[in-house]
Design an enzyme around this catalytic site. Sequence first.
Site, PDB file in Angstrom:
ATOM      1  N   LEU A 120       0.746  -0.620  -0.390  1.00  9.24           N
ATOM      2  CA  LEU A 120       0.540  -0.229  -0.280  1.00  9.24           C
ATOM      3  C   LEU A 120       0.419   1.432  -0.091  1.00  9.24           C
ATOM      4  O   LEU A 120       1.658   1.347   0.832  1.00  9.24           O
ATOM      5  CB  LEU A 120      -0.949  -0.065   1.102  1.00  9.24           C
ATOM      6  CG  LEU A 120      -1.761  -1.443   1.558  1.00  9.24           C
ATOM      7  CD1 LEU A 120      -2.952  -1.225   2.904  1.00  9.24           C
ATOM      8  CD2 LEU A 120      -3.130  -0.794  -0.167  1.00  9.24           C
ATOM      9  N   ASP A 121       0.573   2.131  -0.657  1.00 10.60           N
ATOM     10  CA  ASP A 121       1.328   3.389  -0.845  1.00 10.60           C
ATOM     11  C   ASP A 121       1.697   4.066   0.674  1.00 10.60           C
ATOM     12  O   ASP A 121       0.829   3.816   1.629  1.00 10.60           O
ATOM     13  CB  ASP A 121       0.087   4.099  -1.226  1.00 10.60           C
ATOM     14  CG  ASP A 121       0.327   3.999  -2.849  1.00 10.60           C
ATOM     15  OD1 ASP A 121       1.251   3.582  -3.819  1.00 10.60           O
ATOM     16  OD2 ASP A 121      -0.432   4.876  -3.428  1.00 10.60           O
ATOM     17  N   LYS A 122       1.792   4.705   0.679  1.00 11.10           N
ATOM     18  CA  LYS A 122       3.371   5.094   2.486  1.00 11.10           C
ATOM     19  C   LYS A 122       1.677   6.460   2.518  1.00 11.10           C
ATOM     20  O   LYS A 122       1.551   5.800   3.698  1.00 11.10           O
ATOM     21  CB  LYS A 122       4.191   6.330   2.512  1.00 11.10           C
ATOM     22  CG  LYS A 122       4.700   6.371   3.591  1.00 11.10           C
ATOM     23  CD  LYS A 122       5.642   7.204   3.171  1.00 11.10           C
ATOM     24  CE  LYS A 122       6.857   7.950   4.931  1.00 11.10           C
ATOM     25  NZ  LYS A 122       7.858   8.319   4.747  1.00 11.10           N
ATOM     26  N   THR A 124      -1.359   5.803   2.284  1.00  7.21           N
ATOM     27  CA  THR A 124      -2.390   4.875   2.723  1.00  7.21           C
ATOM     28  C   THR A 124      -3.117   4.091   3.822  1.00  7.21           C
ATOM     29  O   THR A 124      -2.390   3.707   3.611  1.00  7.21           O
ATOM     30  CB  THR A 124      -2.793   3.735   1.501  1.00  7.21           C
ATOM     31  OG1 THR A 124      -2.981   4.731   0.024  1.00  7.21           O
ATOM     32  CG2 THR A 124      -4.437   3.441   1.205  1.00  7.21           C
ATOM     33  N   ARG A 220      -6.196   5.725  -7.794  1.00  8.42           N
ATOM     34  CA  ARG A 220      -5.403   7.216  -7.744  1.00  8.42           C
ATOM     35  C   ARG A 220      -5.624   8.009  -8.956  1.00  8.42           C
ATOM     36  O   ARG A 220      -6.266   8.903  -9.275  1.00  8.42           O
ATOM     37  CB  ARG A 220      -3.852   8.098  -6.820  1.00  8.42           C
ATOM     38  CG  ARG A 220      -4.245   6.750  -5.309  1.00  8.42           C
ATOM     39  CD  ARG A 220      -2.574   7.194  -5.188  1.00  8.42           C
ATOM     40  NE  ARG A 220      -2.126   8.531  -5.164  1.00  8.42           N
ATOM     41  CZ  ARG A 220      -0.496   8.480  -5.016  1.00  8.42           C
ATOM     42  NH1 ARG A 220       0.143   7.122  -4.058  1.00  8.42           N
ATOM     43  NH2 ARG A 220      -0.397   9.730  -4.703  1.00  8.42           N
TER      44      ARG A 220
END
Length: 282
Positions: A120-122, A124, A220
Site C-alpha cells: 500500500l502507498d505510504k 494509504t 488514484r
Amino acid sequence: MAWSQSRQFVSSRRVRRNGELCLDPARRLKEGDVVALLAKPERVPRSHTDELTIRHLDDHLVVVEKPAGISTTRHPAERDWTPRRRALTPTLEDRLQQAIALKLRVPPHKLPRLRKVHRLDKLTSGLLVFARSAVAERELGRQFHAHTVERRYQAIVPGQPRPQTIRTWLVRDRGDGRRGSTNVESRGKLAVTHIEKVERHGRYSLVTCRLETGRTHQIRIHLAELGHPVVGDPVYGGECNELGRLALHAAELGFRHPATNKHLHLSMSLPDDLRQFIDREK
C-alpha cells in the site's frame, strides 16, 4: 547553514522534507525536494509509535491494519542500514516483525522473515497481507497475479462521480514524468477499476472502488482522470487538507489461504480521521 546545525534541526524534529517530518539526519536530498524548517519541534508520527493491529496470524501469513504515514517495506538501497538508523524511519515490515515477536513471545531473529506479496502507498491505510513461508509467498503471489484477490478501497473525493467501470492501460510516463493512462492497448498495462458505491457528504463523496487489477496508483489515477482526485493526493492533483495523508483506505481483503485453501475475507472500518473529515461535511 553548518552541517552540525542541520543535524540538530533534524534531531529536534524541526525539518520537513516534501511535507513529511524528517527524522534521519543522514537522509540525502534529491533534485526537486522541498525542505521546510519548522518554528518548533513536531511530535513523532503516530504511525511510528501506535500499537499495530494484527487481524490474522499463522505459520504461513499475517494480515495487519496498516496506518497511514508508514512505508510498507524498505527500499533496496536501505537494506544495509544499521538497526539504529532503521529505527529512525521504521517500515511496516520492521514494526510488524517486532509486534509478532511480542505476540508469540519469541526473539525477532527466530521468526521467519516477512515476504512482501503486495503493498500500500505510504499515505494509504488499510488491510495488508505478508507471507511468512515460501509456500505462501508463491501461492499468494499467484493469486495476486491472476487478479483473484478481492480488494475494495474507500476514497474521499470532491464532487460526485457516478458508479461505473473504468478500463484503461496505465503508462509509467504520461508525458510529464508521472504515471497516467491511455486507451491505446499496446502502450501500457490493463487497469480495471469498478466504482461500486458513492455516498455524498456535502462537497465530497465517499467512493467504494473494487480492483479487478492491481496496478501502481491505479485508483488514484483513475479517479483523477475522472475529474475527482483523491483528497490529499500530492501527485495527481488532490486538494490539500488538514489530514496530512491520502484519503484512501484499503477496506476489504479476501483470498484463498495458501495452505488450507480456506477462503479468508477481512474488512476494516474507515479510520477515525477520515470518518471525522466527511462527517464535518454533512
